[in-house]
Enzyme design. Structure first.
Site, PDB file in Angstrom:
ATOM      1  N   CYS A  90     -39.646  43.049  55.328  1.00  0.00           N
ATOM      2  CA  CYS A  90     -39.077  42.517  56.307  1.00  0.00           C
ATOM      3  C   CYS A  90     -39.132  41.059  55.832  1.00  0.00           C
ATOM      4  O   CYS A  90     -38.453  40.804  54.677  1.00  0.00           O
ATOM      5  CB  CYS A  90     -40.074  42.753  57.547  1.00  0.00           C
ATOM      6  SG  CYS A  90     -41.903  42.726  57.384  1.00  0.00           S
ATOM      7  N   SER A  91     -39.814  40.077  56.693  1.00  0.00           N
ATOM      8  CA  SER A  91     -40.162  38.748  56.008  1.00  0.00           C
ATOM      9  C   SER A  91     -41.124  38.695  55.362  1.00  0.00           C
ATOM     10  O   SER A  91     -41.297  38.257  54.089  1.00  0.00           O
ATOM     11  CB  SER A  91     -40.108  37.791  57.169  1.00  0.00           C
ATOM     12  OG  SER A  91     -40.042  36.261  56.945  1.00  0.00           O
TER      13      SER A  91
END
Length: 535
Positions: free
Chosen positions: A452-453
């Site tokens: 994801c991030s």
């Protein structure tokens, strides 16, 4: 310390032990395990721990014999400690002496032997299911000797992990030395050992077989899970999560904190464990940190190292990311974030967003050959090419676009996520089938890269759903809490928010209804008398 007595110890010996722990030599060890320590030892030991450096304190543990399997593979443990190994201690000491003598003559640097020299001269060994379970070769007689990991650590310090730059069969283009193993292009026997489709990956899931991965704990039937969720309510599940989150990390972050590696981390407080980190090939022989990427192996259901959890690539790490994908043989990438969310960059555009566009990062070219746009996700079919050899591989890239940062899919709806999860599994199955005999690793194929991030919140939630739904389908039971705990032991801080933990339970119940394990799931009152926990 089995059968040891208080009379075996005196003041002078205690002083020597304390001096050893305070000295520099143990600080080079990865881990010190004191097995079956009696109570009379544990009490003063807890006091003595206060007088040694914190860095060393983290590496010294008292464990029972059954707990050893969580630290050392059973194949590397002697039989008297519940393992399978019959060590030849005399042969091992002879091997150590030869290694030390040879390197003392050739590898001095300012009068100090590099702590990695000896370990780097141990030739590679045959990995099994992605984990090295044997190590060491007699340097003078080609006679292979097996020994415990503890023995290795006593001579080599933090033994560098090795990765296989060519995990697929019949690949070419890596001549000369492989990192840390000194394999020349002419060493056909040794080279064959590292081109069998598996790789070594540190100590991810130490001591566990594939069959044991993801299945720990008794698990709950869907009906029992539903009853427990009803009883606890949202507040009870949040309290359960907070108990898990309050526990200290399961390992160290030394590599991630090195000055030259800090700039490769997207977030200063999201680092990757040393014990399960993915190790790249070393591109600069004079810079050992070129093997670093913020990524960890994580087990799946009955598959060690089924996933690689990583952060959203930074522009400066695009090349490292694609080098990792290539070296690990990964063919499926799962992205659970948008590149930009709420006006902030969450992930770099590390692949071409436009059909037919080609981008070059490091020694690799990435071409987008096809794009499938759906309401909740986007599928990109990429062609990854190693520019040194012109060899190419097809990469399936799935981006889930309706999953907000620090949260759960809009409205808490699990069905779109579960549908996307099914697409990922099908893509991995097709990719594995297309490899045929070119892949010699686990039957489910190479690790799936998930990010994801930061690589912990949405990534950890996705992995939890995959493991739990897989186990539910295979065994009729699941264990959300146990799964989260195991994932967090390999990728620190996974499942970042309370709502994500709650969502895992609700999504699994929804999956059970979809698959017919439950006729219905009445959760009326689940949110009653609960404060809003979303963040």
């Amino acid at each position: 310390m089995t059968d040891s007595k208080y009379t075996n110890f005196d003041y002078e010996l205690s002083q020597k032990i304390l001096t050893m722990l305070k000295g520099g030599y143990p600080a080079k060890l990865k881990k010190v395990l004191i097995v079956t320590a009696p109570l009379w030892f544990k009490a003063p030991f807890r006091i003595l721990r206060l007088f040694v450096r914190e860095k060393l304190r983290e590496r010294v543990h008292t464990v029972s014999a059954p707990q050893l399997g969580a630290h050392v593979p059973r194949a590397s443990l002697p039989k008297q400690l519940g393992g399978q190994l019959e060590p030849d201690h005399a042969a091992w000491l002879d091997h150590c002496r030869n290694c030390y003598t040879n390197n003392l003559q050739n590898s001095k640097l300012d009068g100090v032997i590099d702590e990695y020299v000896i370990s780097n001269h141990i030739p590679p060994v045959k990995p099994q299911n992605g984990m090295i379970e044997e190590a060491g070769r007699d340097m003078t007689s080609d006679r292979v000797s097996r020994h415990t990991e503890a023995d290795i650590m006593h001579i080599s310090g933090d033994l560098p992990y090795t990765c296989d730059p060519t995990p697929l069969r019949h690949t070419h283009g890596y001549n000369g030395d492989i990192k840390g193993n000194h394999i020349n292009s002419g060493d056909e026997d040794d080279l064959d050992l590292i081109t069998r489709g598996t790789w070594s990956s540190g100590e991810a899931s130490p001591g566990l077989s594939d069959e044991e991965c993801g299945g720990g704990g008794a698990g709950e039937t869907p009906a029992a899970l539903l009853a427990r969720v009803r009883q606890l309510g949202r507040r009870g599940l949040v309290a359960e999560y907070e108990e898990i989150r309050a526990r200290p990390p399961h390992g160290t972050f030394h590599h991630a904190k090195l000055p030259s590696n800090l700039v490769k981390n997207r977030y200063t407080d999201v680092l990757c464990y040393d014990h399960s980190r993915v190790v790249l090939s070393q591109t600069d022989p004079d810079d050992a940190t070129t093997d670093y990427i913020n990524a960890n192996y994580v087990d799946g259901y009955k598959q060690k190292n089924a996933f690689i959890c990583t952060q959203g690539p930074l522009p400066k790490t695009y090349g490292d990311f694609w080098r990792m994908v290539w070296e690990q043989g990964s063919l499926v990438i799962v992205m659970t974030t948008r590149a930009v969310e709420r006006g902030r960059v969450k992930c770099g555009q590390y692949w071409p967003a436009t059909l037919g566009t080609r981008a070059v990062h490091g020694g690799f070219a990435v071409t987008t050959e096809d794009i499938e746009q759906e309401d909740d996700y986007t599928i990109s079919h990429l062609l990854l090419t190693d520019l040194r050899t012109e060899e190419s591989r097809s990469i399936w890239h799935g981006q889930y676009t309706r999953w907000p940062d620090y949260g759960v899919p809009g409205g808490g709806r699990a069905q779109p996520v579960l549908r996307f999860l099914n697409l990922v599994r099908r893509a991995q199955h097709r990719a594995r089938a297309e490899l045929g005999d070119a892949w010699a690793g686990h039957s489910r194929g190479p690790p799936i890269v998930v990010h994801c991030s930061a690589g912990i919140g949405r990534t950890g939630t996705f992995l939890t759903l995959d493991v739990c739904t897989s186990r539910l389908s295979a065994e009729g039971v699941a264990d959300v809490r146990g799964t989260v705990e195991r994932i967090r032991a390999q990728r620190a801080h996974s499942i970042q928010m309370p709502d994500q933990y709650v969502f895992c339970h609700l999504a699994l119940i929804e999956y059970a209804v979809m698959q017919g394990y439950l006729e219905s799931a009445d959760l009326s009152g689940f949110d009653d008398d609960n404060d809003d926990q979303s963040e």
